[in-house]
Scaffold this motif. Structure first.
Motif, mmCIF file in Angstrom:
data_model
loop_
_atom_site.group_PDB
_atom_site.id
_atom_site.type_symbol
_atom_site.label_atom_id
_atom_site.label_comp_id
_atom_site.label_asym_id
_atom_site.label_seq_id
_atom_site.Cartn_x
_atom_site.Cartn_y
_atom_site.Cartn_z
ATOM 1 N N GLY A 110 -12.088 11.638 -9.126
ATOM 2 C CA GLY A 110 -11.709 11.864 -7.733
ATOM 3 C C GLY A 110 -11.377 10.581 -7.003
ATOM 4 O O GLY A 110 -10.382 10.506 -6.271
ATOM 5 N N TRP A 111 -12.211 9.553 -7.200
ATOM 6 C CA TRP A 111 -11.974 8.283 -6.516
ATOM 7 C C TRP A 111 -10.724 7.583 -7.056
ATOM 8 O O TRP A 111 -9.986 6.944 -6.310
ATOM 9 C CB TRP A 111 -13.174 7.360 -6.623
ATOM 10 N N GLN A 112 -10.467 7.722 -8.361
ATOM 11 C CA GLN A 112 -9.276 7.086 -8.923
ATOM 12 C C GLN A 112 -8.001 7.682 -8.341
ATOM 13 O O GLN A 112 -6.994 6.991 -8.201
ATOM 14 C CB GLN A 112 -9.280 7.201 -10.451
ATOM 15 N N ILE A 113 -8.035 8.948 -7.976
ATOM 16 C CA ILE A 113 -6.891 9.565 -7.307
ATOM 17 C C ILE A 113 -6.845 9.144 -5.842
ATOM 18 O O ILE A 113 -5.793 8.827 -5.297
ATOM 19 C CB ILE A 113 -6.959 11.100 -7.409
ATOM 20 N N ALA A 114 -8.003 9.098 -5.197
ATOM 21 C CA ALA A 114 -8.070 8.803 -3.757
ATOM 22 C C ALA A 114 -7.843 7.326 -3.444
ATOM 23 O O ALA A 114 -7.383 6.983 -2.341
ATOM 24 C CB ALA A 114 -9.444 9.230 -3.218
ATOM 25 N N GLU A 115 -8.135 6.461 -4.399
ATOM 26 C CA GLU A 115 -8.146 5.017 -4.139
ATOM 27 C C GLU A 115 -6.824 4.501 -3.585
ATOM 28 O O GLU A 115 -6.795 3.725 -2.622
ATOM 29 C CB GLU A 115 -8.503 4.264 -5.420
ATOM 30 N N SER A 116 -5.706 4.914 -4.185
ATOM 31 C CA SER A 116 -4.420 4.388 -3.733
ATOM 32 C C SER A 116 -4.119 4.825 -2.296
ATOM 33 O O SER A 116 -3.531 4.067 -1.513
ATOM 34 C CB SER A 116 -3.296 4.843 -4.665
ATOM 35 N N MET A 117 -4.529 6.036 -1.936
ATOM 36 C CA MET A 117 -4.295 6.499 -0.561
ATOM 37 C C MET A 117 -5.071 5.662 0.444
ATOM 38 O O MET A 117 -4.583 5.351 1.534
ATOM 39 C CB MET A 117 -4.681 7.975 -0.449
ATOM 40 N N VAL A 118 -6.292 5.272 0.071
ATOM 41 C CA VAL A 118 -7.109 4.433 0.957
ATOM 42 C C VAL A 118 -6.563 3.014 0.994
ATOM 43 O O VAL A 118 -6.422 2.412 2.062
ATOM 44 C CB VAL A 118 -8.579 4.442 0.485
ATOM 45 N N LYS A 119 -6.221 2.462 -0.194
ATOM 46 C CA LYS A 119 -5.731 1.083 -0.273
ATOM 47 C C LYS A 119 -4.437 0.898 0.513
ATOM 48 O O LYS A 119 -4.199 -0.165 1.101
ATOM 49 C CB LYS A 119 -5.499 0.689 -1.730
ATOM 50 N N HIS A 120 -3.606 1.933 0.515
ATOM 51 C CA HIS A 120 -2.336 1.844 1.230
ATOM 52 C C HIS A 120 -2.442 2.355 2.674
ATOM 53 O O HIS A 120 -1.419 2.557 3.334
ATOM 54 C CB HIS A 120 -1.252 2.610 0.480
ATOM 55 N N HIS A 121 -3.684 2.599 3.128
ATOM 56 C CA HIS A 121 -3.961 2.966 4.520
ATOM 57 C C HIS A 121 -3.262 4.262 4.945
ATOM 58 O O HIS A 121 -2.826 4.405 6.098
ATOM 59 C CB HIS A 121 -3.553 1.824 5.466
ATOM 60 N N LEU A 122 -3.163 5.200 4.013
ATOM 61 C CA LEU A 122 -2.550 6.484 4.335
ATOM 62 C C LEU A 122 -3.554 7.443 4.961
ATOM 63 O O LEU A 122 -3.169 8.359 5.697
ATOM 64 C CB LEU A 122 -1.937 7.107 3.080
ATOM 65 N N CYS A 123 -4.838 7.258 4.665
ATOM 66 C CA CYS A 123 -5.890 8.094 5.241
ATOM 67 C C CYS A 123 -7.241 7.437 4.955
ATOM 68 O O CYS A 123 -7.330 6.462 4.190
ATOM 69 C CB CYS A 123 -5.852 9.515 4.668
#
Length: 327
Positions: A110-123
């Protein structure tokens, strides 16, 4: 359709202790918005290196010596690492060859999928994890609300490939690049993964660039094909053109090597010889030593990529004769 990615005259080389390898030599191609393009060729043809060069992901001993890679008006080859990272994973999603080595074994799926969204400040993290669960369900992972807490070793090969697709889709890219997306998967799982990629691209109007050695995978998934051999492009055409009238001896060899289900009497013809490794720039056609149509000219003069029919280009001095012999 408008042009999304245009690669012009790309050349890449690698320095080794015993000399230089010229891995990509003057490669040019494009991908339009919403289009599905396949790059086909055997191992060592330069297909993966071409795309990794565009993304700035080649090994430390490699360097791009020439070319442009225009994506949404920006030349990717002239961006620094920080600028490239802002595009990779957001505007361009990538699925690498081996999901077991691409996924982090000590981080939950779950975190491996979510990580890029957080790193790129999308959510924020909570929203990203919720989106990760939705993506797992979308790519066909059962009981996604529980499985997102699992680690990669708890998934089968096909399920890990689905996770890789979810990661690539997380930031809603305009272009999805898949490098050998069906490697090491059995036939049933291959078909499921290909169907998932096709539907994901269709529902998002997302362009896809598929790198594969499997001509059958490319014809099932793509609308247009690029055939590479010996660091250069041999032929480019729509899938319909390739099926109906391939014009390069190498393309014909690839087509002849496909096993046709239900046609047990079809002869499977292997291409003789081995792919070359260029420690000097090629002087003639890279396929000449394995080609039954080769003349002296083919060993001395590099054939230009020329238009044979509208939307059909080939790099062969004798393309018309090749076609007439095959037809």
């Amino acid at each position: 359709m408008s042009r999304l990615l245009e690669v012009k005259n790309l050349s890449t080389e690698f320095t080794r202790p015993n000399g230089v390898v010229y891995a990509v030599n003057g490669v040019s191609f494009h991908v339009d918005q919403g289009e599905s393009v396949g790059i086909v060729g055997e191992s060592g043809s330069g297909k993966s290196v071409s795309v990794l060069s565009v993304l700035g992901l080649i090994a430390n001993n490699g360097r791009v010596t020439n070319g442009e890679a225009i994506f949404n008006g920006q030349d990717l080859l002239h961006l620094n690492e920080r600028q490239l990272r802002a595009i990779r994973g957001t505007e361009i999603g990538v699925i690498f060859q081996d999901p077991m080595t691409s996924l982090n074994p000590v981080k939950r799926i779950g975190w491996q999928i979510a990580e890029s969204m957080v790193k790129h400040h999308l959510c924020n993290k909570r929203e990203a994890l919720s989106r990760a669960i939705d993506l797992l369900a979308e790519v066909g992972i059962p009981d996604a609300e529980t499985r997102y807490r699992n680690y990669p070793f708890e998934f089968s090969g096909g399920m890990r490939q689905r996770v890789m697709i979810a990661i690539a889709l997380a930031c809603k890219p305009q272009l999805l690049i898949a490098d050998e997306p069906t490697t090491a998967l059995d036939m049933t799982v291959q078909m499921q993964v290909l169907a998932l990629l096709r539907e994901s691209a269709r529902s998002r109007n997302m362009a896809t660039l598929i790198i594969t050695h499997d001509f059958g995978v490319a014809t099932n998934l793509c609308s247009r094909l690029i055939v590479m051999y010996g660091s250069k492009i041999m032929e480019m055409a729509t899938v319909e053109e390739f099926v109906r009238r391939p014009a390069h001896p190498y393309s014909i060899g690839l087509k002849s090597s496909i096993i046709s289900i239900g046609n047990r009497h079809k002869k499977i013809s292997a291409i003789p010889g081995n792919a070359p490794v260029f420690t000097t720039p090629p002087e003639g056609c890279p396929f000449a030593s394995r080609c039954g149509f080769a003349l002296e000219r083919c060993y001395k003069e590099i054939p230009p990529l020329r238009t044979l029919f509208p939307g059909h280009e080939v790099a062969c001095h004798r393309a018309e004769e090749v076609m007439s012999n095959v037809i």
